[in-house]
Design a protein around this motif. Sequence first.
Motif, PDB file in Angstrom:
ATOM      1  N   LYS A 186     -58.639 -99.593  24.283  1.00 47.53           N
ATOM      2  CA  LYS A 186     -58.770 -99.180  25.678  1.00 47.53           C
ATOM      3  C   LYS A 186     -60.067 -99.693  26.299  1.00 47.53           C
ATOM      4  N   GLY A 187     -60.992-100.142  25.473  1.00 43.40           N
ATOM      5  CA  GLY A 187     -62.301-100.586  25.915  1.00 43.40           C
ATOM      6  C   GLY A 187     -63.209-100.677  24.710  1.00 43.40           C
ATOM      7  N   LEU A 188     -64.501-100.773  24.960  1.00 45.12           N
ATOM      8  CA  LEU A 188     -65.478-101.020  23.910  1.00 45.12           C
ATOM      9  C   LEU A 188     -66.638-100.036  23.993  1.00 45.12           C
ATOM     10  N   VAL A 189     -67.003 -99.483  22.844  1.00 47.46           N
ATOM     11  CA  VAL A 189     -68.218 -98.690  22.690  1.00 47.46           C
ATOM     12  C   VAL A 189     -69.207 -99.518  21.877  1.00 47.46           C
ATOM     13  N   VAL A 190     -70.471 -99.541  22.302  1.00 47.05           N
ATOM     14  CA  VAL A 190     -71.533-100.149  21.504  1.00 47.05           C
ATOM     15  C   VAL A 190     -72.516 -99.049  21.109  1.00 47.05           C
ATOM     16  N   PHE A 191     -72.719 -98.896  19.793  1.00 41.08           N
ATOM     17  CA  PHE A 191     -73.689 -97.934  19.267  1.00 41.08           C
ATOM     18  C   PHE A 191     -74.908 -98.699  18.769  1.00 41.08           C
ATOM     19  N   ILE A 192     -76.098 -98.284  19.229  1.00 44.19           N
ATOM     20  CA  ILE A 192     -77.358 -98.945  18.870  1.00 44.19           C
ATOM     21  C   ILE A 192     -78.167 -97.981  18.003  1.00 44.19           C
ATOM     22  N   HIS A 193     -78.486 -98.411  16.794  1.00 47.20           N
ATOM     23  CA  HIS A 193     -79.146 -97.521  15.846  1.00 47.20           C
ATOM     24  C   HIS A 193     -80.622 -97.313  16.181  1.00 47.20           C
ATOM     25  N   GLY A 194     -81.164 -96.223  15.628  1.00 46.79           N
ATOM     26  CA  GLY A 194     -82.575 -95.916  15.784  1.00 46.79           C
ATOM     27  C   GLY A 194     -83.373 -96.269  14.544  1.00 46.79           C
ATOM     28  N   GLY A 206     -79.341-107.052  24.102  1.00 49.99           N
ATOM     29  CA  GLY A 206     -78.585-107.592  25.224  1.00 49.99           C
ATOM     30  C   GLY A 206     -77.620-108.674  24.782  1.00 49.99           C
ATOM     31  N   ALA A 207     -78.068-109.549  23.873  1.00 47.13           N
ATOM     32  CA  ALA A 207     -77.194-110.604  23.354  1.00 47.13           C
ATOM     33  C   ALA A 207     -76.061-110.013  22.527  1.00 47.13           C
ATOM     34  N   ALA A 208     -76.354-108.955  21.747  1.00 45.77           N
ATOM     35  CA  ALA A 208     -75.325-108.311  20.940  1.00 45.77           C
ATOM     36  C   ALA A 208     -74.259-107.657  21.812  1.00 45.77           C
ATOM     37  N   VAL A 209     -74.695-106.945  22.836  1.00 40.11           N
ATOM     38  CA  VAL A 209     -73.741-106.299  23.752  1.00 40.11           C
ATOM     39  C   VAL A 209     -72.880-107.358  24.433  1.00 40.11           C
ATOM     40  N   SER A 210     -73.491-108.444  24.857  1.00 41.13           N
ATOM     41  CA  SER A 210     -72.741-109.513  25.527  1.00 41.13           C
ATOM     42  C   SER A 210     -71.723-110.142  24.590  1.00 41.13           C
ATOM     43  N   LYS A 211     -72.113-110.360  23.328  1.00 43.58           N
ATOM     44  CA  LYS A 211     -71.198-110.939  22.342  1.00 43.58           C
ATOM     45  C   LYS A 211     -69.999-110.033  22.125  1.00 43.58           C
ATOM     46  N   MET A 252     -80.604-101.166  28.637  1.00 38.31           N
ATOM     47  CA  MET A 252     -79.536-102.077  29.061  1.00 38.31           C
ATOM     48  C   MET A 252     -79.065-101.779  30.479  1.00 38.31           C
ATOM     49  N   ILE A 253     -79.250-100.532  30.937  1.00 37.07           N
ATOM     50  CA  ILE A 253     -78.799-100.177  32.293  1.00 37.07           C
ATOM     51  C   ILE A 253     -79.973 -99.972  33.238  1.00 37.07           C
ATOM     52  N   SER A 254     -81.133-100.499  32.845  1.00 35.73           N
ATOM     53  CA  SER A 254     -82.276-100.527  33.752  1.00 35.73           C
ATOM     54  C   SER A 254     -82.140-101.711  34.702  1.00 35.73           C
ATOM     55  N   ALA A 255     -82.884-101.658  35.792  1.00 35.31           N
ATOM     56  CA  ALA A 255     -82.773-102.712  36.810  1.00 35.31           C
ATOM     57  C   ALA A 255     -83.147-104.083  36.263  1.00 35.31           C
ATOM     58  N   THR A 256     -83.990-104.131  35.239  1.00 32.57           N
ATOM     59  CA  THR A 256     -84.373-105.403  34.614  1.00 32.57           C
ATOM     60  C   THR A 256     -83.605-105.630  33.312  1.00 32.57           C
ATOM     61  N   SER A 257     -82.367-105.177  33.273  1.00 33.59           N
ATOM     62  CA  SER A 257     -81.513-105.336  32.103  1.00 33.59           C
ATOM     63  C   SER A 257     -81.385-106.800  31.701  1.00 33.59           C
ATOM     64  N   PRO A 258     -81.343-107.086  30.398  1.00 30.22           N
ATOM     65  CA  PRO A 258     -81.090-108.458  29.966  1.00 30.22           C
ATOM     66  C   PRO A 258     -79.623-108.849  30.039  1.00 30.22           C
ATOM     67  N   LEU A 259     -78.753-107.925  30.389  1.00 31.02           N
ATOM     68  CA  LEU A 259     -77.320-108.209  30.413  1.00 31.02           C
ATOM     69  C   LEU A 259     -76.933-109.053  31.620  1.00 31.02           C
ATOM     70  N   PRO A 260     -76.006-109.983  31.440  1.00 29.43           N
ATOM     71  CA  PRO A 260     -75.450-110.696  32.596  1.00 29.43           C
ATOM     72  C   PRO A 260     -74.770-109.718  33.551  1.00 29.43           C
ATOM     73  N   GLY A 261     -74.739-110.069  34.814  1.00 31.01           N
ATOM     74  CA  GLY A 261     -74.169-109.172  35.810  1.00 31.01           C
ATOM     75  C   GLY A 261     -72.745-108.763  35.521  1.00 31.01           C
ATOM     76  N   ALA A 262     -71.949-109.695  34.999  1.00 23.99           N
ATOM     77  CA  ALA A 262     -70.540-109.392  34.735  1.00 23.99           C
ATOM     78  C   ALA A 262     -70.399-108.359  33.625  1.00 23.99           C
ATOM     79  N   VAL A 263     -71.284-108.398  32.638  1.00 25.43           N
ATOM     80  CA  VAL A 263     -71.246-107.408  31.560  1.00 25.43           C
ATOM     81  C   VAL A 263     -71.772-106.066  32.076  1.00 25.43           C
ATOM     82  N   LEU A 264     -72.859-106.097  32.805  1.00 24.07           N
ATOM     83  CA  LEU A 264     -73.434-104.872  33.359  1.00 24.07           C
ATOM     84  C   LEU A 264     -72.427-104.135  34.233  1.00 24.07           C
ATOM     85  N   ALA A 265     -71.636-104.888  34.971  1.00 27.67           N
ATOM     86  CA  ALA A 265     -70.652-104.280  35.867  1.00 27.67           C
ATOM     87  C   ALA A 265     -69.541-103.557  35.111  1.00 27.67           C
TER      88      ALA A 265
END
Length: 276
Positions: free
Chosen positions: A70-78, A124-129, A153-166
């Motif tokens: 149905k979509g994608l979840v990305v989990f980022i470890h601490g 950012g590269a991992a989320v985009s991939k 990733m959802i800050s105004a200076t996000s490294p994500l491309p606009g299409a991914v951020l959207a």
Amino acid sequence: MIHHHITNWDDAYANGVNIPGGDRWPAAWVEPAKNFRDERQAAGKANLDIAYGERPRNRLDLFMPDGAPKGLVVFIHGGFWRAFDKSYWSHLAAGSIASGYAVAMPSYTLCPEARIADITREVGAAVSKAAAMVEGPLMLTGHSAGGHLATRMISATSPLPGAVLARIRNTVSIAGVHDLRPMMKTAMNADLRIDEAEAQAESPALLRPAEGARVTCWAGSAERSEFVRQNALLANIWTGLGAHVATVVEPDRHHFNIVDGLADAAHPLTRTLLTA
């Protein structure tokens, strides 16, 4: 009148020694994580160690649901940006998988080999991939330092491309560290090497949210008080900057078991992540 003053910043962010039985972790995550990976691999639903960059730790695991995702979840470890990898957390994909979503879990280069700004770019590269591999809405979540990276990733200076951020429908920061400046007062900063400029550039609480950002800041009632404060901090600031924000303090949860809800499709943590 209640006065708040911290004199020992190392203790303020020390989890294991301040949790009864805290020495059980991280070992307590290893077996369930391996069992989950083995089960998904046996079902042909795990793609492990997908490269998203050139560095050795630039790898992610992608777990697929039984049907079309149905979509994608990305989990980022601490791990305070300097410990652990994706292998400790695989079982936390179970709740989203059972709900029909694919789950990606990246590793990233750790401090002191990398700076936090470098880690931001890697995530950012991992989320985009991962987003290129699974269609549909995108949900981000992360624990502790991973909560910082998810909200970064959802800050105004996000490294994500606009299409991914959207595509990002929702973000849940679990016991996230949203203001890096206190980290400069800890002994671990010998590895982190955070300075004032990096703290200003990499702290979500000091940045504006991306347009339409939706985030839930989720912490446990038995967290160290600094994590509860950091949890409320981002919600407070970003509410004033137009983000869609919620805060949760889950009863009887500490810094290590606060993530357990992600393994359960019916748990409010999973339901919050997957619904906006």
